[in-house]
Structure formats: structure tokens, C-alpha cells
Design an enzyme around this catalytic site. Structure first.
Site, short mmCIF file in Angstrom:
data_model
loop_
_atom_site.label_atom_id
_atom_site.label_comp_id
_atom_site.label_asym_id
_atom_site.label_seq_id
_atom_site.Cartn_x
_atom_site.Cartn_y
_atom_site.Cartn_z
CG ASP A 13 -1.86 -1.19 1.23
OD1 ASP A 13 -2.20 -1.70 0.15
OD2 ASP A 13 -2.20 -1.65 2.34
CD GLU A 14 4.69 -0.52 -0.29
OE1 GLU A 14 3.84 -0.80 -1.16
OE2 GLU A 14 5.33 -1.39 0.33
CE LYS A 16 2.29 -2.51 -4.33
NZ LYS A 16 2.03 -2.10 -2.93
N GLY A 40 -4.67 -4.27 -3.71
CA GLY A 40 -5.66 -3.25 -4.02
C GLY A 40 -4.88 -2.02 -4.42
CG HIS A 41 -2.17 -2.05 -6.93
ND1 HIS A 41 -1.27 -2.62 -7.78
CD2 HIS A 41 -1.91 -2.58 -5.70
CE1 HIS A 41 -0.49 -3.47 -7.11
NE2 HIS A 41 -0.87 -3.47 -5.85
CB THR A 42 -5.90 3.59 -4.84
OG1 THR A 42 -6.15 2.61 -3.82
CG2 THR A 42 -7.04 4.58 -4.90
CD GLN A 222 0.64 -8.94 -2.57
OE1 GLN A 222 1.27 -9.61 -3.38
NE2 GLN A 222 -0.61 -8.57 -2.80
N GLY A 300 -10.63 -2.97 3.66
CA GLY A 300 -11.18 -1.87 4.46
C GLY A 300 -10.65 -1.82 5.89
N PRO A 302 -8.42 -0.97 9.11
CG PRO A 302 -8.77 -0.53 11.39
CD PRO A 302 -9.27 -1.35 10.24
CG ASP A 331 -0.19 14.49 0.72
OD1 ASP A 331 0.56 13.59 0.28
OD2 ASP A 331 -1.41 14.32 0.92
#
Ligand code: GDP
Ligand code: IMO
Ligand code: MG
Length: 418
Positions: A13-14, A16, A40-42, A222, A300, A302, A331
Site C-alpha cells: 500500500d505504498e 504502487k 488493491g491498487h488505487t 504487496q 477496508g 484500518p 503531504d
């Protein structure tokens, strides 16, 4: 353009997805080479948020063909749903834009049942998996009883393989599993029909691309410390997440991997169980979670939050050989008076392997001054507050790797290139 491998330098979750979306603009191919829909890539473009789990993050670039490589474990039902979701959102993928390796192994219903049952039986020793069947699918692959995409496309073989698998796994499945060959095969028939046009051998395809001089972007899932060999075992995923995995998981030689970009947050997060030396349990950790919106893109849950850990990143650099890093979510640190960074583990000369040793390290920090300015609109390094520039340089100096990309917001445009 070189072939670039993008990997997570921490516990996933860096950012990517965002970096791959940016680099895909200039790539002819984007290849996933390991993992499955535990990822999960956003992607955030024009304020619209898209999360992909199996389809590579090059999906939004019309000139880019996405490949799900041989090293990925594919839940065919999930992939079908993801294609539907993308089509509904106006990003329908035709077979000229997405290729699924016929050699990729499948995640099938018993894998999910086994994953969830095992987690339950482990109680408070659980790994905290995503429950997507990843581990059991890779176990079947390595155990030489896996089912591959090619077999999904051949109904007779599929029935045989499902029957064999249920017989093998029966004793380990919960008594009320309710899994049954005919029902599984019937449910897979429409999924197979849906995926058939996308499915073909991908090794030859990629070598043909290389021969033509096309460039390839390899998208890791990952992160380095979830790697099955090099991560915080046993609190890891079941694949090789390090850059070397790109070769095995796609069938290109290591010589074709020209550049490795490590993605790291400007702080650290982790989902699931396992040691986390710089974890914060106080209001600062809460703040990072709230401001950084640190909730899993897949489950989902935390995310646990803490300071940046340089010994960890130095080891990630050894394991991956970074040509550059991307430092994301800078940020999120805005408005903090002081920012701590782990610079060493007391009395430890080599990075501890395994969860137990890492859980016992005593972390030594330095504190750097923070900055109060909102940096989300900054697009050049010179526009950043001095303290923020110093933070970036501090990380670069410690790692000996340039931070070529700096993330200053979730959006595609919120990126500083250097
Ligand atoms: P991945 O699994 O490595 O692709 O990362 P995820 O998508 O799971 O999690 C990263 C989260 O951070 C997503 O919500 C992104 O939209 C967001 N994100 C990525 N880069 C930045 C950044 O520079 N700043 C902020 N504020 N958010 C970012
Ligand atoms: P992306 O690609 C963060 C974690 C799980 C658990 C461990 C094992 O979005 O960065 P698994 O389901 O793989 O057997 O779970 O790995 N994990 C991730 N954490 N990001 C991910 O993917 C992850 N994929 C798996 O939380 O601790
Ligand atoms: Mg993620």
C-alpha cells in the site's frame, strides 16, 4: 525507454498503483507478475477513484496493454467482476488491451475456504490475511496439484482437476464446506467463457515485444517485507514480492529488467499481524491514519501506522537493488511539528530476518523539523518548504538512492518529478 520494475519497499500500500499509472503513460506493456486479488491498487484521476485488484494499473492508458503474468494467482470470478466493474465505469477492456496468462494458477473456492478456516483456527496467532485464498492457491501450485487458466478453458480437464482437489483437500476443509464438483464446474462455465478471449500464453508475447523494442513496466504487488523469503516470516504473503520475482513471474530474463523503482511512503503502514518496529500507538499514529486515510483498499481494515524506518528501507534496497525510489504521501506529514525517523536498531548490525528477531529490536530515532505549509499543490521540488526538502534529502542520503518521484496527494497530477 527502459523496462522498469515497480515494487513496494515496505508492507504494501505504498502507492504502487499511482506510480504505475504515471509510468504507464510511457509504457507499451504493464505486467503483473505475482500476488493476486490480495492487492488493491488505487488510481485517482480527475477526482475519480478506481481500485484494481488483478488488472494491472496501466488500465487507464489506451496505448498500454495489460498482462496478468504466469506468476499471478487468479480468482477467475473476481477477474470477471473486475472487468464488469471497469466496463461500467467506462473503461471496458477488449482482448487487445488485456492478456491473461494461460499458465497462471487459479484461486478456486476451496482456497478461500482453507484460507479463512486456517486464520480462524490460528486465533490470536493469525496472519491477518486478506482471506482471498492466496496462500492455499500458491501451496497447491508448489505442491504440483494446482489448476491453471489453461485448464479452466477445457471443461473435461477442469472437472477432473476439481474432483481431485476436493478429494485432496476434503480432510482439511471445515465439515460444513458444502463444496461440490458439479456445482463448482457449473459456476465456472460462464466465467471461463468470459475469460477465454483474453487467455493465451504470455511468455512468447513478451519476448516478441522485447524483440520489437517495446518497453515493459512490471507492477509488483504487496511489498518487500511481505515477501515469502525475505519478509517478516511467517507474517508474509505467499509470493516473491521483490524485484527478482518479476523475471520468474513473467518469463523474461533478469537482464531485461533495466531499472527498479522502490515505492515507499514518507512514513510506514502495515495491515495484518506481525512485527512493526516503528509502530505508533498514540495520537500521532491516529493522526497519520486519519489524514493519510489509511484503510485497506482490499479489506477496508484500518492500517497500523508508524514512522519511516530507514534500516528497513536500506535492507529493501539490498534485496531489490533500487535505481530510484518514489516517496509518497509526503503531504500527510504537513502540519507535524517534528517528524521522527528510525535510523538504526540498537546493537544490531545486520537486518534481522524473521518476525521474532524483528519484534525485539530497540529502535533509535532522529527527529527532524516538520513544516506547516500545505504542499498538495506543489509541482516542483523548489516549491516545497525547506524542511520538507530537507526530509527528502535526509532519506536519499541515508539510502544512497535518488527520490525521483514525490507524492503530494492521491491524484494522478499530485506528483513531483525530479
Ligand atoms: P498500492 O497498493 O501500493 O497501490 O497502494 P494503495 O492504493 O493500496 O494505497 C495507497 C493510498 O494512498 C491510496 O488511497 C492512494 O490514493 C493514496 N495515495 C497514493 N499516493 C499518495 C500521495 O502522495 N498522497 C496522498 N495523500 N495519498 C496518496
Ligand atoms: P498491495 O498490492 C498490504 C498482507 C495481509 C497479511 C499478509 C498475508 O495493495 O500493496 P495474504 O492475503 O496475502 O495471504 O495476506 O499480507 N497483504 C497486504 N498488505 N497491501 C497488500 O497488497 C497486501 N496483500 C497482502 O494483510 O498481513
Ligand atoms: Mg494496496
Amino acid at each position: 525507454m527502459p523496462n522498469i520494475v515497480v515494487v513496494g519497499a515496505q508492507w504494501g500500500d505504498e502507492g504502487k498503483g499511482k506510480v504505475v499509472d504515471h509510468l504507464a503513460e510511457q509504457s507499451r506493456w504493464v505486467v503483473r507478475f505475482q500476488g493476486g486479488n490480495n492487492a488493491g491498487h488505487t488510481l485517482v484521476v480527475n477526482g475519480e477513484k478506481l481500485i484494481v485488484h488483478l488488472v494491472p494499473s496501466g488500465v487507464l492508458h489506451a496505448g498500454c496493454t495489460c498482462v496478468i503474468g504466469n506468476g499471478v494467482v487468479v480468482d477467475p470470478t473476481v477477474l470477471g467482476h473486475e472487468l464488469d466493474m471497469l466496463a461500467t465505469r467506462g473503461h471496458a477492456l477488449e482482448p487487445d488491451r488485456l492478456v491473461l496468462s494461460t499458465e497462471a494458477h487459479l484461486i478456486l473456492p476451496w482456497h478461500l475456504a482453507l484460507d479463512q478456516a486456517r486464520e480462524k483456527s490460528l486465533g490470536d496467532r493469525k496472519i491477518g490475511t486478506t482471506g482471498r485464498g492466496i496462500g492455499p492457491a500458491y501451496e497447491d501450485k508448489v505442491g504440483r496439484r494446482g489448476v491453471r487458466v489453461a485448464e479452466l478453458l477445457d471443461p473435461e480437464t477442469l472437472r477432473e482437476r476439481v474432483e481431485e482437489a476436493l478429494a485432496w483437500h476434503g480432510p482439511r476443509l471445515p465439515p460444513d464446506h458444502g463444496l461440490e464438483t458439479e456445482q463448482i464446474v457449473a459456476a465456472l462455465a460462464p466465467v471461463a467463457a468470459r475469460l477465454r478471449p483474453y487467455s493465451r500464453p504470455t511468455v512468447g508475447l513478451l519476448h516478441e515485444a522485447i524483440r520489437r523494442g517495446d518497453n515493459i513496466l512490471f507492477e509488483g504487488a504487496q511489498g518487500t517485507f511481505l515477501d515469502v523469503d525475505h519478509g517478516t516470516y511467517p507474517f508474509v504473503t505467499s509470493s516473491s514480492t521483490v524485484a527478482g520475482g518479476a523475471a520468474a513471474g513473467s518469463g523474461v530474463g533478469p537482464g531485461a529488467l533495466h531499472k527498479v523503482v522502490g515505492i515507499t511512503k514518507a512514513y510506514t503502514t502495515r495491515v495484518g499481524s506481525g512485527p512493526f518496529p516503528t509502530e505508533l500507538f498514540d495520537a500521532t499514529g491516529e493522526r497519520l491514519r486519519a489524514v493519510g486515510q489509511e484503510f485497506g483498499a482490499t479489506t477496508g481494515r484500518p492500517r497500523r501506522c508508524g514512522w519511516l524506518d530507514l534500516p528497513m528501507l536500506q535492507h529493501a534496497h539490498r534485496l531489490n537493488g533500487f535505481s530510484a525510489i518514489a516517496l509518497t504521501k509526503l503531504d500527510v506529514l504537513s502540519g507535524m511539528e517534528r517528524i521522527a525517523v528510525a535510523v538504526s536498531y540498537r546493537g544490531v548490525s545486520d537486518y534481522p530476518t524473521g518476525a521474532r528477531a524483528l519484534a525485539q529490536v530497540e529502535v533509535e530515532y532522529v527527529e527532524l523539523p516538520g513544516w506547516s505549509e500545505d504542499i498538495r499543490e506543489c509541482r516542483r521540488f523548489e516549491d516545497l518548504p525547506g524542511a520538507c526538502q530537507d526530509y527528502v534529502r535526509f532519506v536519499e542520503d541515508h539510502l544512497g538512492v535518488p527520490a525521483e518521484m514525490l507524492g503530494v496527494g492521491p491524484g494522478r497530477e499530485a506528483l513531483i518529478l525530479r
